[in-house]
Scaffold this motif. Sequence first.
Motif, PDB file in Angstrom:
ATOM      1  N   GLU A  91       0.833  -1.196   0.000  1.00 35.33           N
ATOM      2  CA  GLU A  91       0.000   0.000   0.000  1.00 35.33           C
ATOM      3  C   GLU A  91       0.871   1.251   0.000  1.00 35.33           C
ATOM      4  O   GLU A  91       0.592   2.220  -0.724  1.00 35.33           O
ATOM      5  CB  GLU A  91      -0.938   0.010   1.203  1.00 35.33           C
ATOM      6  CG  GLU A  91      -1.885   1.206   1.198  1.00 35.33           C
ATOM      7  CD  GLU A  91      -2.865   1.190   2.342  1.00 35.33           C
ATOM      8  OE1 GLU A  91      -4.068   1.367   2.081  1.00 35.33           O
ATOM      9  OE2 GLU A  91      -2.434   1.007   3.505  1.00 35.33           O
TER      10      GLU A  91
ATOM     11  N   ARG B  83      -4.656  -0.550  -2.577  1.00 40.60           N
ATOM     12  CA  ARG B  83      -5.304   0.135  -1.458  1.00 40.60           C
ATOM     13  C   ARG B  83      -6.057  -0.924  -0.681  1.00 40.60           C
ATOM     14  O   ARG B  83      -6.726  -1.776  -1.285  1.00 40.60           O
ATOM     15  CB  ARG B  83      -6.274   1.215  -1.960  1.00 40.60           C
ATOM     16  CG  ARG B  83      -5.613   2.384  -2.641  1.00 40.60           C
ATOM     17  CD  ARG B  83      -6.652   3.331  -3.263  1.00 40.60           C
ATOM     18  NE  ARG B  83      -7.596   3.847  -2.256  1.00 40.60           N
ATOM     19  CZ  ARG B  83      -8.863   3.433  -2.126  1.00 40.60           C
ATOM     20  NH1 ARG B  83      -9.361   2.481  -2.914  1.00 40.60           N
ATOM     21  NH2 ARG B  83      -9.644   3.979  -1.220  1.00 40.60           N
TER      22      ARG B  83
ATOM     23  N   GLU C 111      -8.661  -0.707   0.861  1.00 43.09           N
ATOM     24  CA  GLU C 111     -10.109  -0.581   0.661  1.00 43.09           C
ATOM     25  C   GLU C 111     -10.545  -1.121  -0.704  1.00 43.09           C
ATOM     26  O   GLU C 111     -11.744  -1.191  -0.986  1.00 43.09           O
ATOM     27  CB  GLU C 111     -10.533   0.889   0.801  1.00 43.09           C
ATOM     28  CG  GLU C 111     -10.147   1.537   2.122  1.00 43.09           C
ATOM     29  CD  GLU C 111     -10.772   0.858   3.334  1.00 43.09           C
ATOM     30  OE1 GLU C 111     -11.760   0.112   3.167  1.00 43.09           O
ATOM     31  OE2 GLU C 111     -10.261   1.089   4.448  1.00 43.09           O
ATOM     32  N   ASP C 112      -9.593  -1.508  -1.545  1.00 44.14           N
ATOM     33  CA  ASP C 112      -9.938  -2.076  -2.847  1.00 44.14           C
ATOM     34  C   ASP C 112     -10.638  -3.413  -2.688  1.00 44.14           C
ATOM     35  O   ASP C 112     -10.333  -4.186  -1.765  1.00 44.14           O
ATOM     36  CB  ASP C 112      -8.669  -2.305  -3.687  1.00 44.14           C
ATOM     37  CG  ASP C 112      -8.055  -1.022  -4.194  1.00 44.14           C
ATOM     38  OD1 ASP C 112      -8.751   0.006  -4.232  1.00 44.14           O
ATOM     39  OD2 ASP C 112      -6.852  -1.057  -4.546  1.00 44.14           O
ATOM     40  N   ARG C 113     -11.542  -3.703  -3.619  1.00 42.23           N
ATOM     41  CA  ARG C 113     -12.135  -5.032  -3.650  1.00 42.23           C
ATOM     42  C   ARG C 113     -11.072  -6.036  -4.106  1.00 42.23           C
ATOM     43  O   ARG C 113     -10.308  -5.770  -5.041  1.00 42.23           O
ATOM     44  CB  ARG C 113     -13.334  -5.067  -4.584  1.00 42.23           C
ATOM     45  CG  ARG C 113     -14.523  -4.243  -4.098  1.00 42.23           C
ATOM     46  CD  ARG C 113     -15.766  -4.540  -4.922  1.00 42.23           C
ATOM     47  NE  ARG C 113     -15.537  -4.317  -6.347  1.00 42.23           N
ATOM     48  CZ  ARG C 113     -16.272  -4.873  -7.319  1.00 42.23           C
ATOM     49  NH1 ARG C 113     -17.264  -5.692  -7.017  1.00 42.23           N
ATOM     50  NH2 ARG C 113     -16.016  -4.615  -8.579  1.00 42.23           N
TER      51      ARG C 113
ATOM     52  N   THR D  11     -13.302  -6.687   0.431  1.00 45.24           N
ATOM     53  CA  THR D  11     -12.106  -5.857   0.267  1.00 45.24           C
ATOM     54  C   THR D  11     -10.885  -6.515   0.880  1.00 45.24           C
ATOM     55  O   THR D  11     -10.991  -7.472   1.659  1.00 45.24           O
ATOM     56  CB  THR D  11     -12.298  -4.482   0.924  1.00 45.24           C
ATOM     57  OG1 THR D  11     -12.409  -4.667   2.351  1.00 45.24           O
ATOM     58  CG2 THR D  11     -13.541  -3.780   0.404  1.00 45.24           C
TER      59      THR D  11
ATOM     60  N   ARG E 174      -9.146  -5.127   3.096  1.00 47.55           N
ATOM     61  CA  ARG E 174      -9.306  -4.880   4.532  1.00 47.55           C
ATOM     62  C   ARG E 174     -10.112  -6.003   5.192  1.00 47.55           C
ATOM     63  O   ARG E 174      -9.798  -6.431   6.307  1.00 47.55           O
ATOM     64  CB  ARG E 174      -9.997  -3.544   4.780  1.00 47.55           C
ATOM     65  CG  ARG E 174     -10.236  -3.250   6.261  1.00 47.55           C
ATOM     66  CD  ARG E 174     -11.014  -1.968   6.476  1.00 47.55           C
ATOM     67  NE  ARG E 174     -10.216  -0.798   6.153  1.00 47.55           N
ATOM     68  CZ  ARG E 174      -9.337  -0.242   6.988  1.00 47.55           C
ATOM     69  NH1 ARG E 174      -9.157  -0.743   8.201  1.00 47.55           N
ATOM     70  NH2 ARG E 174      -8.669   0.827   6.618  1.00 47.55           N
ATOM     71  N   ASP E 175     -11.139  -6.492   4.511  1.00 47.01           N
ATOM     72  CA  ASP E 175     -11.947  -7.582   5.064  1.00 47.01           C
ATOM     73  C   ASP E 175     -11.091  -8.820   5.314  1.00 47.01           C
ATOM     74  O   ASP E 175     -11.268  -9.515   6.319  1.00 47.01           O
ATOM     75  CB  ASP E 175     -13.101  -7.938   4.127  1.00 47.01           C
ATOM     76  CG  ASP E 175     -14.150  -6.847   4.025  1.00 47.01           C
ATOM     77  OD1 ASP E 175     -14.316  -6.087   5.001  1.00 47.01           O
ATOM     78  OD2 ASP E 175     -14.811  -6.749   2.972  1.00 47.01           O
TER      79      ASP E 175
END
Length: 233
Positions: free
Chosen positions: A66, A72, A74-76, A96, A98-99
């Motif tokens: 990142e 990012r 937050e990207d899928r 994402t 993040r998930d």
Amino acid sequence: MKRLEQYWKNFCQRLTNEGVNVHSLLFGHKDKIIFQESVEELDGDGLHRQFSISKSFTSMAIGLLEEEGKLRIEDRLIKYYPEYADLVSELFMPMTIRDLLAMETCHAYTTYKKDPSKPWVESFFITEGHHMPGSSFIYDTSASHVLGHLVEKLSGQKVLDYLRSKGLDKTGFSADAYFLEDPQGHVIAGSGLMARAEDIYIFTAILQQKGQYRGQQIFPEAYCEAAVAKQTD
């Protein structure tokens, strides 16, 4: 110092008396190890499978990607795996990076464990989603496995090689540490790190100092702060 040494000896003896199965103990401050003990079984090359702390190394590689602007969080995830776009379930699509880092995927279990003879990374994409991603925490080692593959895909290097190239090799981290690999040759990024106890001390000391070690910024400060903060229930 003598009093501290006695506390250390008392602590080690208490662990022995109570039958606690500890393989290695290190006590120190920042980059300095003060006391250290290991059981006899760790004699030899000293490399020991570190299991789930491997996930933290993989996470840090994502943070460095990142910082480089290669992704990012937050990207899928599917953005980086268009080859699976027609195979994933509807619940998978909004998930994402993040998930995956927070283990809030759409899956209810570690997908590759259902049939380890099949491709591990692919299992994450073709397994039917169970719930909306980002809605609940379920421990999912396949999420970290896929993140390790994503590091390889975007950097051209496997997780530990990438971390070394970004500064980990300047810290005294063992040159012969490595990751075990899945049947397809991808690092077992969620549990496969083979390293010494001293290596884990170095890594945690970096985190404790917001990415710094002996005056050098090894990992991104903001990402380190987020990595040790509460992200999900």
